[in-house]
Design a protein around this motif. Structure first.
Motif, short mmCIF file in Angstrom:
data_model
loop_
_atom_site.label_atom_id
_atom_site.label_comp_id
_atom_site.label_asym_id
_atom_site.label_seq_id
_atom_site.Cartn_x
_atom_site.Cartn_y
_atom_site.Cartn_z
N UNK B 169 0.81 -1.23 0.00
CA UNK B 169 0.00 0.00 0.00
C UNK B 169 0.84 1.28 0.00
N UNK B 170 2.11 1.18 0.39
CA UNK B 170 2.98 2.37 0.28
C UNK B 170 3.86 2.30 -0.97
N UNK B 171 3.67 1.25 -1.79
CA UNK B 171 4.52 1.11 -2.99
C UNK B 171 5.98 1.04 -2.62
N UNK B 172 6.29 0.12 -1.70
CA UNK B 172 7.65 0.02 -1.16
C UNK B 172 8.15 1.37 -0.63
N UNK B 173 7.32 2.00 0.19
CA UNK B 173 7.71 3.23 0.88
C UNK B 173 8.01 4.38 -0.07
N UNK B 174 7.28 4.40 -1.20
CA UNK B 174 7.48 5.50 -2.14
C UNK B 174 6.24 6.38 -2.26
N UNK B 175 5.08 5.90 -1.88
CA UNK B 175 3.89 6.74 -2.00
C UNK B 175 3.86 7.79 -0.88
N UNK B 176 3.00 8.78 -1.09
CA UNK B 176 2.98 9.91 -0.16
C UNK B 176 2.38 9.55 1.20
N UNK B 177 1.79 8.35 1.32
CA UNK B 177 1.27 7.94 2.64
C UNK B 177 2.38 7.41 3.56
N UNK B 178 3.62 7.38 3.06
CA UNK B 178 4.74 6.89 3.87
C UNK B 178 5.12 7.96 4.89
N UNK B 179 4.94 7.65 6.15
CA UNK B 179 5.31 8.61 7.19
C UNK B 179 6.14 7.92 8.28
N UNK B 180 6.49 8.69 9.27
CA UNK B 180 7.35 8.21 10.33
C UNK B 180 6.75 6.97 11.03
N UNK B 181 5.42 6.96 11.21
CA UNK B 181 4.72 5.83 11.85
C UNK B 181 4.86 4.55 11.04
N UNK B 182 4.81 4.72 9.72
CA UNK B 182 4.92 3.57 8.82
C UNK B 182 6.29 2.89 9.00
N UNK B 183 7.35 3.71 9.04
CA UNK B 183 8.69 3.14 9.21
C UNK B 183 8.84 2.50 10.58
N UNK B 184 8.23 3.13 11.59
CA UNK B 184 8.33 2.58 12.95
C UNK B 184 7.67 1.19 12.97
N UNK B 185 6.51 1.11 12.32
CA UNK B 185 5.79 -0.16 12.25
C UNK B 185 6.63 -1.22 11.54
N UNK B 186 7.23 -0.82 10.41
CA UNK B 186 8.05 -1.76 9.64
C UNK B 186 9.24 -2.24 10.46
N UNK B 187 9.83 -1.32 11.21
CA UNK B 187 10.96 -1.68 12.06
C UNK B 187 10.56 -2.73 13.09
N UNK B 188 9.41 -2.49 13.74
CA UNK B 188 8.90 -3.46 14.72
C UNK B 188 8.63 -4.81 14.07
N UNK B 189 7.95 -4.78 12.93
CA UNK B 189 7.55 -6.04 12.28
C UNK B 189 8.77 -6.87 11.89
#
Lengths: 325, 325
Positions: B169-189
């Protein structure tokens, strides 16, 4: 290098920068997002602490990375005697700077002046201080760690530069070097104001029309042979007729390597200087492409390797390399 | 919805799941990585708490997402009277389930049985409980938040499912919905054991050879006209000769839209049913593609629109649409 060792070296770097009167930052030749991100971040740091400095690179930054703050300020030649501190960034060996022959004495008698910051496992530790952490996904990851250690306030310009390195060296978080630390860093950099949309727009979503036309030609040559090897070819004519150079093939080999159920992918091209270049990529863990490339006098890693030999390509039943006698 | 409100609803969901005897999870039609990631995560959660349950979808998961744990377990029809709780995931409206007509009474008299979890701003809140957070980059981000709220231990299967939704859904972290929360979630996962290499290999780096050959043909037709419009064309012959369908063009319009200094990109193709389809994309903020598509009876958003009309393509000086009389 372990954490304690790294922090000891970070302390030395801080001291050296504090003492420095005139500092030279060196990027490796054919600069990519990681080295430019590292240099531009350090350039901005030195500017903020009012240190006289300059950034150098033998090659010009590629168009798609010109958005980086320092990209238009690189010098190509210098007298290293003007500088009391030289920081090389993302350079695995002195020859990667492109200055090792021209300024041989810098890398020999004056190597104590050099701080070498890099993440390549093969780094030759050619500096007086060597901060080489091959567990880091990018050199910008090391710079981020360094700036946090130094308690340096990371502003949006630095954050954008550092995130550019992470984005490009992890292939937008798709390469195997993407780990939990990488995402944590990206999360922080966004919160420091990194401009993601600019990085994506320029570094990733920017494909000139003639590059796409070149890719179209190569994809039209795409064949999978009986051994399960996917091969694409770009001839000098393809480059001439689309107004492109071999550098415009960057990224295409990854597309060829995305074909399921193939052993590996090969991209062959003729370059401007009468050489045939070959790039190999595989998704398989059981193939050593370095061995295969070495047959043509090349080398590389298990999953990514290449070669370059004088010659040209001739169309037969399939494409083969014809060596120049 | 604010954080307190969301947590109140989360509490209700936990209670309802605890009470549930037989639970149905519903994915939207034409399932993508986010809905499949959400359903597969919830499927695994329900399995671990020994709740009788089933996952349903009108369509089959696409090949490249078959790696997800529950992808081969979907049922296509059901009797909703068998279930005392229905959870729809990533569905913006009841028609998105594809079951709204067939099981109309579920979405009318029995809507109290439905928990609707989604991140689309347009969500019609058709459930008894509606957890709709349009500030979330993906529905899997909401599921992650829910599981953390419920203090549910996230294992590698759940982590991989959730990360798949974030990635796609973020197009491998390239779409504009990619925010700090998204990266934090990915880091946890990743730290919970998500298998990044599998997601990337199947969801992203999987391009069949005939798709690439089709793309090559389209890129060979690529032209930029005097008005700065980039256009590519795929004819029925291109599909026939490469053994592809129009669905294999997915993603190609983004490549055309990556050409710098163009107004917008157009991809025209003939489909199997005698229609001409057009897709429009732009990087510009000043163009309304929805208006342009409406000239051909289509529609969409400002930056992404399209149309489909009966007809075929004929080659002239440039490609144009010829409407069937």
């Amino acid at each position: 290098m372990d954490q304690t060792e790294k922090q000891m070296e970070f302390r030395k770097v801080i001291a050296r920068i504090n003492q420095g009167k005139n500092i030279l930052l060196i990027a490796h030749k054919k600069p990519d997002g990681d080295v430019l991100g590292s240099v531009c971040a350090m350039d901005h740091v030195l500017k903020r602490v009012n240190k006289k400095h300059q950034a150098a690179c033998v090659d010009k930054p590629p168009h798609n990375l010109e958005f980086l703050n320092c990209a238009d300020k690189f010098i190509h030649e210098f007298d290293h005697n003007d500088y009391d501190l030289v920081i090389t960034l993302d350079c695995g060996a002195d020859y990667m700077t492109g200055y090792n022959e021209k300024y041989a004495d810098l890398f020999k008698e004056n190597k104590h002046k050099i701080i070498n910051i890099d993440h390549h496992p093969s780094n030759e530790k050619f500096g007086g201080i060597n901060i080489v952490d091959w567990t880091s996904a990018s050199t910008t990851m090391i710079i981020l760690e360094f700036l946090e250690f130094a308690k340096f306030k990371i502003d949006p310009i630095i954050a954008t530069s550092l995130l550019t390195g992470i984005y490009t060296d992890t292939g937008s978080f798709m390469h195997s070097n993407t780990n939990s630390k990488v995402y944590k860093a990206a999360s922080k950099l966004l919160s420091y104001g990194a401009q993601l949309s600019i990085i994506v727009k320029y570094a990733f979503k920017s494909m000139p029309v003639n590059t796409l036309q070149l890719w179209g030609r190569v994809l039209n040559t795409l064949k999978i042979n009986n051994e399960g090897i996917a091969m694409g070819v770009a001839t000098k004519q393809d480059f001439d007729e689309t107004g492109t150079k071999s550098e415009h093939l960057t990224g295409l080999i990854d597309l060829l390597n995305s074909i399921p159920d193939t052993k590996f992918a090969v991209l062959l091209n003729e370059d401007e200087k009468g050489n045939v270049k070959g790039s190999f990529r595989t998704q398989s863990d059981n193939i050593n492409l370095s061995d295969i490339a070495s047959v043509f006098g090349g080398g590389g890693h298990k999953k990514a390797a290449g070669f370059s030999i004088p010659g040209h390509l001739e169309k037969e039943v399939r494409w083969k390399v014809v060596e120049e006698q």
